[in-house]
Design a protein around this motif. Structure first.
Motif, PDB file in Angstrom:
ATOM      1  N   THR A  76      37.997   1.576 -57.619  1.00 17.02           N
ATOM      2  CA  THR A  76      39.242   2.087 -57.025  1.00 17.02           C
ATOM      3  C   THR A  76      39.216   2.227 -55.511  1.00 17.02           C
ATOM      4  O   THR A  76      40.256   2.486 -54.912  1.00 17.02           O
ATOM      5  N   PHE A 135      43.468  -3.645 -48.592  1.00 16.40           N
ATOM      6  CA  PHE A 135      43.171  -2.601 -47.617  1.00 16.40           C
ATOM      7  C   PHE A 135      42.538  -3.253 -46.389  1.00 16.40           C
ATOM      8  O   PHE A 135      41.760  -4.207 -46.519  1.00 16.40           O
ATOM      9  N   TYR A 156      48.686   7.923 -46.765  1.00 18.47           N
ATOM     10  CA  TYR A 156      49.193   6.569 -46.566  1.00 18.47           C
ATOM     11  C   TYR A 156      48.074   5.658 -46.069  1.00 18.47           C
ATOM     12  O   TYR A 156      47.197   6.078 -45.326  1.00 18.47           O
ATOM     13  N   VAL A 157      48.144   4.403 -46.504  1.00 22.32           N
ATOM     14  CA  VAL A 157      47.162   3.407 -46.082  1.00 22.32           C
ATOM     15  C   VAL A 157      47.892   2.154 -45.622  1.00 22.32           C
ATOM     16  O   VAL A 157      48.964   1.819 -46.121  1.00 22.32           O
ATOM     17  N   ASN A 195      45.038   6.547 -57.645  1.00 28.30           N
ATOM     18  CA  ASN A 195      44.656   7.926 -57.339  1.00 28.30           C
ATOM     19  C   ASN A 195      43.512   8.389 -58.231  1.00 28.30           C
ATOM     20  O   ASN A 195      43.373   7.944 -59.374  1.00 28.30           O
ATOM     21  N   ASN A 231      51.326   1.897 -43.364  1.00 25.75           N
ATOM     22  CA  ASN A 231      51.654   2.931 -44.353  1.00 25.75           C
ATOM     23  C   ASN A 231      52.359   2.348 -45.577  1.00 25.75           C
ATOM     24  O   ASN A 231      53.260   2.954 -46.136  1.00 25.75           O
ATOM     25  N   THR A 279      45.340   1.407 -54.476  1.00 25.95           N
ATOM     26  CA  THR A 279      46.153   2.625 -54.429  1.00 25.95           C
ATOM     27  C   THR A 279      46.165   3.277 -55.807  1.00 25.95           C
ATOM     28  O   THR A 279      47.212   3.576 -56.371  1.00 25.95           O
ATOM     29  N   GLY A 317      50.999   1.664 -48.532  1.00 28.22           N
ATOM     30  CA  GLY A 317      50.478   2.165 -49.799  1.00 28.22           C
ATOM     31  C   GLY A 317      50.138   3.628 -49.664  1.00 28.22           C
ATOM     32  O   GLY A 317      50.112   4.182 -48.558  1.00 28.22           O
ATOM     33  N   LYS A 318      49.884   4.237 -50.798  1.00 28.38           N
ATOM     34  CA  LYS A 318      49.536   5.653 -50.799  1.00 28.38           C
ATOM     35  C   LYS A 318      48.419   5.874 -51.802  1.00 28.38           C
ATOM     36  O   LYS A 318      48.512   5.432 -52.953  1.00 28.38           O
ATOM     37  N   LYS A 319      47.361   6.514 -51.359  1.00 24.25           N
ATOM     38  CA  LYS A 319      46.205   6.792 -52.205  1.00 24.25           C
ATOM     39  C   LYS A 319      45.819   8.244 -52.030  1.00 24.25           C
ATOM     40  O   LYS A 319      45.545   8.678 -50.908  1.00 24.25           O
ATOM     41  N   ARG A 352      47.162  -6.461 -58.192  1.00 24.34           N
ATOM     42  CA  ARG A 352      45.822  -5.914 -58.399  1.00 24.34           C
ATOM     43  C   ARG A 352      44.962  -6.984 -59.045  1.00 24.34           C
ATOM     44  O   ARG A 352      45.362  -7.628 -59.997  1.00 24.34           O
TER      45      ARG A 352
END
Length: 178
Positions: free
Chosen positions: A29, A128, A159-160, A35, A151, A33, A153-155, A89
């Motif tokens: 992971t 990433f 934000y990534v 969690n 920003n 993204t 994606g969100k993990k 993915r």
């Protein structure tokens, strides 16, 4: 779909147990993204929801000859009007199965499926910023950089940035004849 070492088949319900095991491992992971704290119920809910959505397809990567699941590919934003899709993915779960070319074989199979079977014009993929292994593989296969999605994606609540790459049908066919 099959290549020298792997099969790429549509995901079935039984595969959810593998995804639940794999997608709680930091080495899987780290660059997704996904969690922390995902569990089997989350995976099953996602699997069922995605199966009902015609803009998504799920595949399990299995190792020949025993058809042992080793990874996952998930496609989204399948758009028949614009002839495009996103490889959202892709991973090989166990570290012992990495760096053996299985991810590259799986990616090549899914590109064949996208461009030949589905007649897509454009396929996108992102990664990433810090995922150098993904960047290397996607470049090697022929994806072109489109730019940094800030920003995007969100993990785990943060934000990534994601690096967006794409491949067009003509580029795919040109790469086949290199």
């Amino acid at each position: 779909m099959e290549s020298k070492n792997i099969f790429l088949r549509e995901t079935n319900f039984e595969d959810c147990k593998y995804f639940a095991e794999w997608e709680c491992r930091p080495e899987v992971t780290e660059f997704f993204t996904i969690n922390e704290g995902r569990n089997y119920e989350d995976i099953v809910t996602e699997y069922v929801r995605y199966n009902l959505d015609p803009t998504k397809k799920q595949f399990t990567i299995t190792l020949k000859p025993e058809d042992k699941p080793i990874g996952r590919i998930y496609l989204s934003r399948i758009n028949r009007h614009e002839d495009s899709l996103d490889i959202t993915r892709i991973y090989i779960a166990d570290v012992d199965n990495r760096n053996k070319g299985y991810g590259e074989e799986a990616l090549r199979l899914v590109l064949e499926y996208a461009f030949i079977d589905l007649h897509m014009e454009r396929v996108t993929i992102d990664h990433f910023e810090k995922n150098k292994a993904a960047a290397y593989l996607y470049d090697k296969i022929g994806f072109k950089n489109e730019g940094l999605m800030r920003n995007a994606g969100k993990k785990d609540g943060k934000y990534v940035n994601l690096q967006l790459k794409s491949m067009l049908r003509a580029e795919y066919y040109n790469k086949l004849h290199d």
